[in-house]
Design a protein around this motif. Structure first.
Motif, PDB file in Angstrom:
ATOM      1  N   UNK A 126       0.847  -1.182   0.000  1.00  0.00           N
ATOM      2  CA  UNK A 126       0.000   0.000   0.000  1.00  0.00           C
ATOM      3  C   UNK A 126       0.889   1.241   0.000  1.00  0.00           C
ATOM      4  N   UNK A 127       0.307   2.342  -0.425  1.00  0.00           N
ATOM      5  CA  UNK A 127       0.999   3.633  -0.402  1.00  0.00           C
ATOM      6  C   UNK A 127       0.239   4.530   0.571  1.00  0.00           C
ATOM      7  N   UNK A 128       0.959   5.180   1.466  1.00  0.00           N
ATOM      8  CA  UNK A 128       0.351   6.037   2.482  1.00  0.00           C
ATOM      9  C   UNK A 128       0.817   7.467   2.253  1.00  0.00           C
ATOM     10  N   UNK A 129      -0.147   8.394   2.137  1.00  0.00           N
ATOM     11  CA  UNK A 129       0.169   9.811   1.992  1.00  0.00           C
ATOM     12  C   UNK A 129      -0.776  10.632   2.868  1.00  0.00           C
ATOM     13  N   UNK A 130      -0.364  11.857   3.132  1.00  0.00           N
ATOM     14  CA  UNK A 130      -1.141  12.786   3.934  1.00  0.00           C
ATOM     15  C   UNK A 130      -1.312  14.080   3.157  1.00  0.00           C
ATOM     16  N   UNK A 131      -2.542  14.615   3.129  1.00  0.00           N
ATOM     17  CA  UNK A 131      -2.791  15.906   2.474  1.00  0.00           C
ATOM     18  C   UNK A 131      -4.146  16.449   2.916  1.00  0.00           C
ATOM     19  N   UNK A 132      -4.198  17.755   3.100  1.00  0.00           N
ATOM     20  CA  UNK A 132      -5.457  18.462   3.394  1.00  0.00           C
ATOM     21  C   UNK A 132      -6.233  17.850   4.550  1.00  0.00           C
ATOM     22  N   UNK A 133      -5.523  17.475   5.614  1.00  0.00           N
ATOM     23  CA  UNK A 133      -6.186  16.926   6.793  1.00  0.00           C
ATOM     24  C   UNK A 133      -6.695  15.508   6.619  1.00  0.00           C
ATOM     25  N   UNK A 134      -6.187  14.806   5.611  1.00  0.00           N
ATOM     26  CA  UNK A 134      -6.626  13.438   5.348  1.00  0.00           C
ATOM     27  C   UNK A 134      -5.443  12.486   5.264  1.00  0.00           C
ATOM     28  N   UNK A 135      -5.694  11.241   5.626  1.00  0.00           N
ATOM     29  CA  UNK A 135      -4.758  10.146   5.417  1.00  0.00           C
ATOM     30  C   UNK A 135      -5.280   9.364   4.216  1.00  0.00           C
ATOM     31  N   UNK A 136      -4.453   9.212   3.191  1.00  0.00           N
ATOM     32  CA  UNK A 136      -4.825   8.462   1.991  1.00  0.00           C
ATOM     33  C   UNK A 136      -4.063   7.151   1.976  1.00  0.00           C
ATOM     34  N   UNK A 137      -4.778   6.065   1.732  1.00  0.00           N
ATOM     35  CA  UNK A 137      -4.176   4.749   1.594  1.00  0.00           C
ATOM     36  C   UNK A 137      -4.541   4.222   0.216  1.00  0.00           C
ATOM     37  N   UNK A 138      -3.527   3.970  -0.594  1.00  0.00           N
ATOM     38  CA  UNK A 138      -3.744   3.421  -1.929  1.00  0.00           C
ATOM     39  C   UNK A 138      -3.268   1.976  -1.940  1.00  0.00           C
ATOM     40  N   UNK A 139      -4.183   1.073  -2.280  1.00  0.00           N
ATOM     41  CA  UNK A 139      -3.867  -0.349  -2.307  1.00  0.00           C
ATOM     42  C   UNK A 139      -3.174  -0.704  -3.614  1.00  0.00           C
ATOM     43  N   UNK A 140      -2.611  -1.893  -3.660  1.00  0.00           N
ATOM     44  CA  UNK A 140      -1.868  -2.355  -4.837  1.00  0.00           C
ATOM     45  C   UNK A 140      -2.745  -2.381  -6.086  1.00  0.00           C
ATOM     46  N   UNK A 141      -4.045  -2.574  -5.914  1.00  0.00           N
ATOM     47  CA  UNK A 141      -4.950  -2.616  -7.070  1.00  0.00           C
ATOM     48  C   UNK A 141      -5.366  -1.224  -7.544  1.00  0.00           C
ATOM     49  N   UNK A 142      -4.817  -0.173  -6.906  1.00  0.00           N
ATOM     50  CA  UNK A 142      -5.102   1.198  -7.311  1.00  0.00           C
ATOM     51  C   UNK A 142      -6.263   1.845  -6.584  1.00  0.00           C
ATOM     52  N   UNK A 143      -7.024   1.075  -5.825  1.00  0.00           N
ATOM     53  CA  UNK A 143      -8.139   1.652  -5.063  1.00  0.00           C
ATOM     54  C   UNK A 143      -7.585   2.480  -3.909  1.00  0.00           C
ATOM     55  N   UNK A 144      -8.241   3.615  -3.665  1.00  0.00           N
ATOM     56  CA  UNK A 144      -7.767   4.536  -2.645  1.00  0.00           C
ATOM     57  C   UNK A 144      -8.859   4.786  -1.621  1.00  0.00           C
ATOM     58  N   UNK A 145      -8.461   4.853  -0.355  1.00  0.00           N
ATOM     59  CA  UNK A 145      -9.367   5.217   0.725  1.00  0.00           C
ATOM     60  C   UNK A 145      -8.796   6.441   1.422  1.00  0.00           C
ATOM     61  N   UNK A 146      -9.682   7.297   1.900  1.00  0.00           N
ATOM     62  CA  UNK A 146      -9.267   8.494   2.632  1.00  0.00           C
ATOM     63  C   UNK A 146      -9.887   8.454   4.029  1.00  0.00           C
ATOM     64  N   UNK A 147      -9.095   8.848   5.009  1.00  0.00           N
ATOM     65  CA  UNK A 147      -9.536   8.879   6.395  1.00  0.00           C
ATOM     66  C   UNK A 147      -9.242  10.260   6.963  1.00  0.00           C
ATOM     67  N   UNK A 148     -10.233  10.933   7.569  1.00  0.00           N
ATOM     68  CA  UNK A 148      -9.968  12.232   8.199  1.00  0.00           C
ATOM     69  C   UNK A 148      -8.991  12.071   9.362  1.00  0.00           C
ATOM     70  N   UNK A 149      -7.990  12.924   9.408  1.00  0.00           N
ATOM     71  CA  UNK A 149      -7.011  12.843  10.487  1.00  0.00           C
ATOM     72  C   UNK A 149      -7.636  13.134  11.844  1.00  0.00           C
ATOM     73  N   UNK A 150      -8.767  13.819  11.866  1.00  0.00           N
ATOM     74  CA  UNK A 150      -9.414  14.079  13.156  1.00  0.00           C
ATOM     75  C   UNK A 150      -9.880  12.775  13.812  1.00  0.00           C
ATOM     76  N   UNK A 151      -9.999  11.694  13.049  1.00  0.00           N
ATOM     77  CA  UNK A 151     -10.311  10.381  13.621  1.00  0.00           C
ATOM     78  C   UNK A 151      -9.113   9.811  14.370  1.00  0.00           C
ATOM     79  N   UNK A 152      -7.920  10.301  14.054  1.00  0.00           N
ATOM     80  CA  UNK A 152      -6.672   9.796  14.626  1.00  0.00           C
ATOM     81  C   UNK A 152      -5.839  10.971  15.137  1.00  0.00           C
TER      82      UNK A 152
END
Length: 72
Positions: free
Chosen positions: A13-39
């Protein structure tokens, strides 16, 4: 004799941070975003702390912060 491998486990997976979000991109290219306020620990973390993570069976674990982000 035990098996030993000196190679680091490849991260799938690829992990990046931007605009108050945590982005996780899986090997298949699908991406999920999580608000940093959750963490809150991640929101206030240094780049070094955010970059120290490992992939787990359920998601990712930030080692220095002891924070788990689960996804599937």
């Amino acid at each position: 004799m035990p098996l030993f491998s000196s190679r680091k486990e490849e991260k799938k997976v690829k992990v990046t941070f931007a605009n108050g979000l945590l982005f996780v991109e899986k090997a298949d290219g699908k991406q999920q975003a999580f608000p940093l306020e959750w963490f809150p620990k991640l929101m206030n973390a240094t780049d070094e702390e955010r970059n120290d993570w490992k992939q787990t069976d359920k998601g990712i674990h930030f080692n220095q912060l002891d924070v788990d982000v689960n996804f599937n």
